[in-house]
Design a protein around this motif. Structure first.
Motif, PDB file in Angstrom:
ATOM      1  N   GLY A 105       0.823  -1.209   0.000  1.00 57.45           N
ATOM      2  CA  GLY A 105       0.000   0.000   0.000  1.00 57.45           C
ATOM      3  C   GLY A 105       0.857   1.259   0.000  1.00 57.45           C
ATOM      4  N   GLN A 106       1.871   1.262   0.872  1.00 60.79           N
ATOM      5  CA  GLN A 106       2.768   2.418   0.913  1.00 60.79           C
ATOM      6  C   GLN A 106       3.482   2.583  -0.429  1.00 60.79           C
ATOM      7  OE1 GLN A 106       3.986   0.553   4.792  1.00 60.79           O
ATOM      8  NE2 GLN A 106       5.221   2.400   4.880  1.00 60.79           N
ATOM      9  N   PHE A 110       7.555   3.009   7.020  1.00 59.52           N
ATOM     10  CA  PHE A 110       8.515   1.948   6.673  1.00 59.52           C
ATOM     11  C   PHE A 110       9.590   1.841   7.752  1.00 59.52           C
ATOM     12  CE2 PHE A 110       7.572   2.100   1.924  1.00 59.52           C
ATOM     13  CZ  PHE A 110       7.134   0.787   1.882  1.00 59.52           C
ATOM     14  N   ILE A 111      10.095   3.007   8.188  1.00 65.02           N
ATOM     15  CA  ILE A 111      11.170   2.991   9.185  1.00 65.02           C
ATOM     16  C   ILE A 111      10.659   2.397  10.503  1.00 65.02           C
ATOM     17  CG2 ILE A 111      12.643   4.497  10.593  1.00 65.02           C
ATOM     18  CD1 ILE A 111      12.901   6.261   8.053  1.00 65.02           C
ATOM     19  N   LEU A 135      16.115  -1.171   5.443  1.00 63.39           N
ATOM     20  CA  LEU A 135      16.229  -0.931   4.006  1.00 63.39           C
ATOM     21  C   LEU A 135      15.421  -1.953   3.225  1.00 63.39           C
ATOM     22  CD1 LEU A 135      20.023  -0.052   3.726  1.00 63.39           C
ATOM     23  CD2 LEU A 135      18.074   1.464   3.352  1.00 63.39           C
ATOM     24  N   ASN A 136      15.431  -3.197   3.696  1.00 67.53           N
ATOM     25  CA  ASN A 136      14.670  -4.227   2.987  1.00 67.53           C
ATOM     26  C   ASN A 136      13.180  -3.978   3.079  1.00 67.53           C
ATOM     27  OD1 ASN A 136      16.538  -5.904   1.719  1.00 67.53           O
ATOM     28  ND2 ASN A 136      17.097  -6.824   3.673  1.00 67.53           N
ATOM     29  N   PHE A 137      12.710  -3.547   4.256  1.00 64.19           N
ATOM     30  CA  PHE A 137      11.279  -3.241   4.366  1.00 64.19           C
ATOM     31  C   PHE A 137      10.920  -2.127   3.378  1.00 64.19           C
ATOM     32  CE2 PHE A 137      11.044  -5.765   8.194  1.00 64.19           C
ATOM     33  CZ  PHE A 137       9.725  -6.172   8.201  1.00 64.19           C
ATOM     34  N   ILE A 138      11.779  -1.105   3.280  1.00 62.83           N
ATOM     35  CA  ILE A 138      11.498   0.007   2.364  1.00 62.83           C
ATOM     36  C   ILE A 138      11.492  -0.486   0.916  1.00 62.83           C
ATOM     37  CG2 ILE A 138      12.383   2.192   1.463  1.00 62.83           C
ATOM     38  CD1 ILE A 138      13.476   2.775   4.265  1.00 62.83           C
TER      39      ILE A 138
END
Lengths: 327, 243
Positions: free
Chosen positions: A17-18, A143-144, A166-169
């Motif tokens: 979604g983000q 994200f963070i 970073l991977n989540f972002i």
């Protein structure tokens, strides 16, 4: 760790979604600043529809998160400790971000987008541009927060790394851009190339960093050992009893309960479904061109990211397992 | 500032689980609600405990030592479980350093259990909130109890006195002395959590018994004959006289 499907769905759904929102806004910003062609007149429709889909994904993620709670009726309390808890910050940011996405989509849907100012001579600053900027900040902050929930647990060494954030972002934005490409292919074919190329670039970047994280965790040396866990300095320590004849919270919550072969299979699966196949399918979809392939690419990538998140939990070895070696 | 804690002597613990049952009994019958067990007599029992005794075998056969290892919340001075709690249900009391969970605020998100490297927290599957050792906070301040009983249930139950309870910030306390004198240590010091509970290590205990300790050389019963009764003006020493 035990991979809970509520959390897997929460993080993958809100990530997409983000990412979808960031894709829409990137397109708008590029058009306004004339990095790419001027906005096609139908773009507002895409932004409105995209925002709606992003909202549905975020709401579904929020709903999934409630199934993780033992006492969902008290969930409102989770907003109180934002000074210290990343989880609390996420709980605050998710609805705030949803409100901004709703406002952004609403402005485009209603076509009510007053001109606020002009930068220089020619660049118009509409209200939606400002709302979108706030939404972008919120998306990255979210994200963070999501990443830091895991990365801040210092003794879960598989997670305690900047790579986790970073991977989540990157995984979230990659899946969001892939979805945007699929969406554009459906009714706004002029924008397909823009989203598709971004999606391929982001998926490749995510593949590089996720692989870096796999390599890092493969080489990881755990700081805790049976020796530090019970404080006895002897190389040979074998657990004979766990203080429980049957199961306990500690033997369920911190173990995935699958074989090593299964875990390896999931790793191969997520590398294939999350990165290799979506890039191949999207490239084919853009080159042929076959727009339906782009929708397929998102479906594949989402499944891949669910597998990736399962592996992310299963891979983490909690130091408390040293006290439950027979589980 | 006071920091209440347990000091557990691994040299003395015999692994009898009296502390476990006593803890369970006290804490399942208190005002905070039960510590339920699920399927307790079935094939796959499961339950919530504040305190468990685990057993480890150290060394290679035949040179092994069996170490019984009681494990409960360590009431860390830098508790990693407290700042992560999104609701403030987990907190550390300023006045005595006990780490507690407010069962009425806990939403059961399990994040604190993830944040505890010791696995000290257990989710109550019935009440759906996180639970952990309270150091019997409902006992130790209860003025209706005699002062000697204002101690945690596990400490009172231990038949070998392997569990000491007191303020580790008071250098004169029994627990501080035990830590100081007997090499008390903390678990997983590598994470900087500074557990308040300490463990006393296994110590080599060898008794040297010489023959003269079993039987006094000057044991009056060994005297072959009755000694002459001293005169009234003579000194009467046990070992040299008999009458």
């Amino acid at each position: 760790m035990h991979p809970a499907f509520s959390v897997i769905l929460l993080t993958t759904l809100i990530g997409a979604g983000q990412g979808l929102f960031l894709a829409l806004y990137t397109d708008q910003v590029y058009s306004v600043f004339r990095v790419i062609r001027a906005l096609p007149p139908t773009a507002s429709g895409l932004y409105a529809m995209g925002s709606l889909i992003a909202l549905v994904l975020l709401a579904a993620g929020l709903l999934a998160s409630f199934f993780h709670l033992g006492r969902p009726e008290r969930a409102w309390r989770a907003a109180s400790q934002w000074r210290t808890s990343w989880l609390s910050r996420e709980v605050l940011l998710l609805p705030a971000f949803m409100a901004l996405v709703a406002a952004y989509g609403g402005l485009h849907h209603l076509g009510w987008d007053p001109l606020l100012a002009r930068l220089g001579d020619s660049i118009p600053v509409h209200l939606s541009l400002l709302v979108g900027a706030a939404g972008t900040l919120a998306a990255f902050a979210l994200f963070i927060c999501t990443g830091m929930i895991y990365a801040s647990l210092r003794f879960l060494q598989e997670w305690a790394s900047p790579l986790t954030v970073l991977n989540f972002i990157l995984l979230g934005t990659a899946s969001g851009f892939t979805l945007a490409a699929g969406l554009a292919a459906w009714r706004w074919p002029a924008l397909t190339g823009f989203y598709g190329l971004w999606a391929i670039a982001l998926t490749l970047a995510a593949a590089v960093l996720r692989t870096a994280s796999l390599v890092r965790n493969h080489r990881l040396r755990h700081r805790s050992s049976p020796q530090t866990a019970i404080g006895i300095r002897h190389p040979q320590i074998v657990q004979k009893a766990q203080g429980a004849m049957g199961g306990a919270f500690n033997t369920r919550e911190f173990f995935h309960g699958r074989s090593d072969a299964w875990v390896r299979l999931v790793r191969h699966l997520f590398l294939l479904l999350g990165f290799v196949l979506p890039v191949a399918v999207m490239a084919a979809g853009l080159l042929l061109p076959a727009p339906r392939l782009l929708v397929l690419a998102f479906a594949l990538q989402y499944l891949g990211l669910v597998a990736e998140r399962w592996y992310f939990f299963a891979e983490a070895r909690h130091p408390q397992n040293l006290y439950y070696q027979a589980a | 500032m006071t920091q209440l804690a347990l000091v557990i002597d691994l040299n003395v613990c015999v692994g009898c689980h009296a502390c476990v049952t006593s803890c369970k009994e006290w804490n399942t019958s208190g005002s905070a609600g039960p510590l339920p067990d699920h399927n307790p007599y079935g094939a796959d029992p499961s339950g919530t405990f504040f305190n468990r005794v685990q057993t480890f075998e150290v060394g290679c056969f035949p040179n092994t030592q069996t170490v019984h290892f009681p494990k409960s919340c360590l009431h860390c001075e830098e508790p990693p479980c407290v700042p992560v709690c999104p609701t403030g249900a987990s907190y550390k009391r300023a006045e005595d350093g006990i780490v507690l969970v407010d069962y009425d605020k806990c939403i059961g998100c399990k994040y604190c259990a993830w944040a505890c490297p010791y696995g000290a927290r257990e989710l109550d599957e019935q009440q759906k909130v996180m639970k952990k050792c309270t150091l019997c906070v409902d006992r130790i301040y209860d003025e209706s109890l005699p002062p000697a009983e204002r101690r945690p249930a596990c400490v009172l139950a231990c038949p070998t006195s392997a569990r000491l309870f007191g303020d580790i910030h008071d250098p004169e306390s029994e627990v501080s002395e035990a830590i100081r004198e007997n090499g008390g240590y903390q678990l997983m010091p590598e994470w900087g959590t500074r557990p308040a509970n300490h463990y006393l290590p296994r110590r080599r205990v060898r008794m040297e018994i010489h023959a003269d300790e079993l039987e006094r050389v000057d044991n009056p019963l060994r005297k072959e004959r009755q000694q002459p009764r001293p005169a009234l003006d003579e000194p009467s020493l046990d070992d040299v006289t008999s009458w």
